[in-house]
Design a protein around this motif. Structure first.
Motif, PDB file in Angstrom:
ATOM      1  N   LYS A 120      19.640 -57.823  25.993  1.00  0.00           N
ATOM      2  CA  LYS A 120      19.799 -57.309  27.356  1.00  0.00           C
ATOM      3  C   LYS A 120      18.565 -56.550  27.813  1.00  0.00           C
ATOM      4  O   LYS A 120      18.196 -56.592  28.988  1.00  0.00           O
ATOM      5  CB  LYS A 120      21.037 -56.419  27.419  1.00  0.00           C
ATOM      6  N   TYR A 121      17.921 -55.821  26.868  1.00  0.00           N
ATOM      7  CA  TYR A 121      16.804 -54.944  27.224  1.00  0.00           C
ATOM      8  C   TYR A 121      15.513 -55.401  26.560  1.00  0.00           C
ATOM      9  O   TYR A 121      15.527 -55.959  25.460  1.00  0.00           O
ATOM     10  CB  TYR A 121      17.088 -53.507  26.786  1.00  0.00           C
ATOM     11  N   ASP A 133      23.969 -47.807  26.299  1.00  0.00           N
ATOM     12  CA  ASP A 133      25.202 -48.466  26.758  1.00  0.00           C
ATOM     13  C   ASP A 133      26.367 -48.194  25.812  1.00  0.00           C
ATOM     14  O   ASP A 133      27.135 -49.100  25.467  1.00  0.00           O
ATOM     15  CB  ASP A 133      24.981 -49.979  26.894  1.00  0.00           C
ATOM     16  N   GLU A 148      23.144 -57.819  20.655  1.00  0.00           N
ATOM     17  CA  GLU A 148      23.496 -58.096  22.049  1.00  0.00           C
ATOM     18  C   GLU A 148      22.716 -57.197  22.996  1.00  0.00           C
ATOM     19  O   GLU A 148      22.252 -57.646  24.059  1.00  0.00           O
ATOM     20  CB  GLU A 148      24.998 -57.917  22.244  1.00  0.00           C
ATOM     21  N   LEU A 149      22.557 -55.932  22.610  1.00  0.00           N
ATOM     22  CA  LEU A 149      21.780 -55.024  23.446  1.00  0.00           C
ATOM     23  C   LEU A 149      20.305 -55.410  23.443  1.00  0.00           C
ATOM     24  O   LEU A 149      19.619 -55.298  24.466  1.00  0.00           O
ATOM     25  CB  LEU A 149      21.943 -53.588  22.948  1.00  0.00           C
TER      26      LEU A 149
END
Length: 279
Positions: free
Chosen positions: A118-119, A66, A114-115
């Motif tokens: 998300k994953y 991302d 943050e990533l």
């Protein structure tokens, strides 16, 4: 010893303890691999190492998640390892660069958290394996926000590895008509007990840091692959135990990368995925 001599010695060793038929089936499960350790002077397996800069072909884009750069974790010099691997992967593969989203080391960028939320930790977006032809590869500086770890050259001791004790691959092994209920229920444990009672088996990989071979998962028997896929159709690429020089932080878990076997044989490393365990 060379691979064929070692495999023959392993077959004889197993036959003495298990009988000829069971030994033959067991040796079919054995996969070539390498025990990794910090290299002394003149011991490095080519460019194989933990950390350092990536070895990429010019104009190869740095892998992103991302828009956030992944971190180079390790390099395996397949040209240096190829004589032991046989037809496991295509000739001329060159170098394999292993990337992952660093959220645990002291130098990780806070934005990586943050990533990570998300994953999943084994999502293909957070880990990549990028191949580079040796004759074209150059050391490549990472972009900003990517972690850079001090390089630790690796020595690679070859051998033949068996599946983890609880791996479903053991179910294919025919223990013979005399095996009792407990042996059939836990074939991997049964065989390992017979083989570890006495001298060390030829070609054993005495390390928790392994290239190729079979993965060892402390909390389970198989890699965490995408939902609906069969873990037995995947081949192991690299395992780091999370200890020693290449400890990245976190809970001291084990890091792995795996790839579908058909993709490995085709040299399609874009399908490789991270398969961490308690990382």
């Amino acid at each position: 010893m060379d691979p064929e001599t070692t495999r023959s010695a392993l077959r004889d060793f197993c036959a003495d303890r298990l009988g000829t038929d069971l030994a033959a089936g067991l040796v079919r499960l054995a996969r070539p691999g390498f025990a990794l350790a910090e290299a002394g002077p003149g011991e490095a397996a080519g460019h194989s190492r933990f950390g350092g800069r990536a070895m990429l072909e010019p104009d190869t884009p740095w892998p992103m998640c991302d828009g956030f750069p992944l971190s180079l974790i390790a390099v395996l010099d397949i040209d240096a390892l190829a004589p032991w691997l046989g037809d496991v992967l295509p000739a001329g593969t060159g170098l394999l660069n292993f990337f992952y989203l660093d959220t645990d080391s002291e130098q990780c960028d806070p934005a990586s958290f943050e990533l990570a939320l998300k994953y999943d930790s084994f999502a293909p977006q957070v880990g990549k394996v990028v191949a580079a032809r040796s004759a074209h590869a150059v050391e490549t500086n990472p972009p900003a926000r990517s972690s850079v770890f001090d390089p630790v050259p690796w020595a690679a001791t070859p051998g033949f590895d068996f599946p983890d004790t609880w791996d479903p691959a053991w179910r294919a092994l025919d223990l013979g008509p005399e095996a009792d209920h407990m042996a059939r229920a836990m074939p991997g444990q049964h065989v390992e007990e017979l083989l570890t009672d006495g001298p060390k088996r030829p070609g054993a990989l005495a390390s928790e840091d392994i290239a190729f071979g079979w993965p060892k998962f402390p909390t389970g028997s198989s890699p965490m692959v995408p939902w609906g896929e069969d873990p037995t159709t995947y081949h192991h690429l690299l395992q780091l135990s999370g200890q020693g020089e290449w400890y990245l932080g976190g809970d001291g878990g084990w890091m792995h990368w795996s790839i579908p076997t058909d993709a490995l044989r085709a040299g399609d490393f874009s399908r490789a995925i991270p398969t961490p365990d308690i990382w």
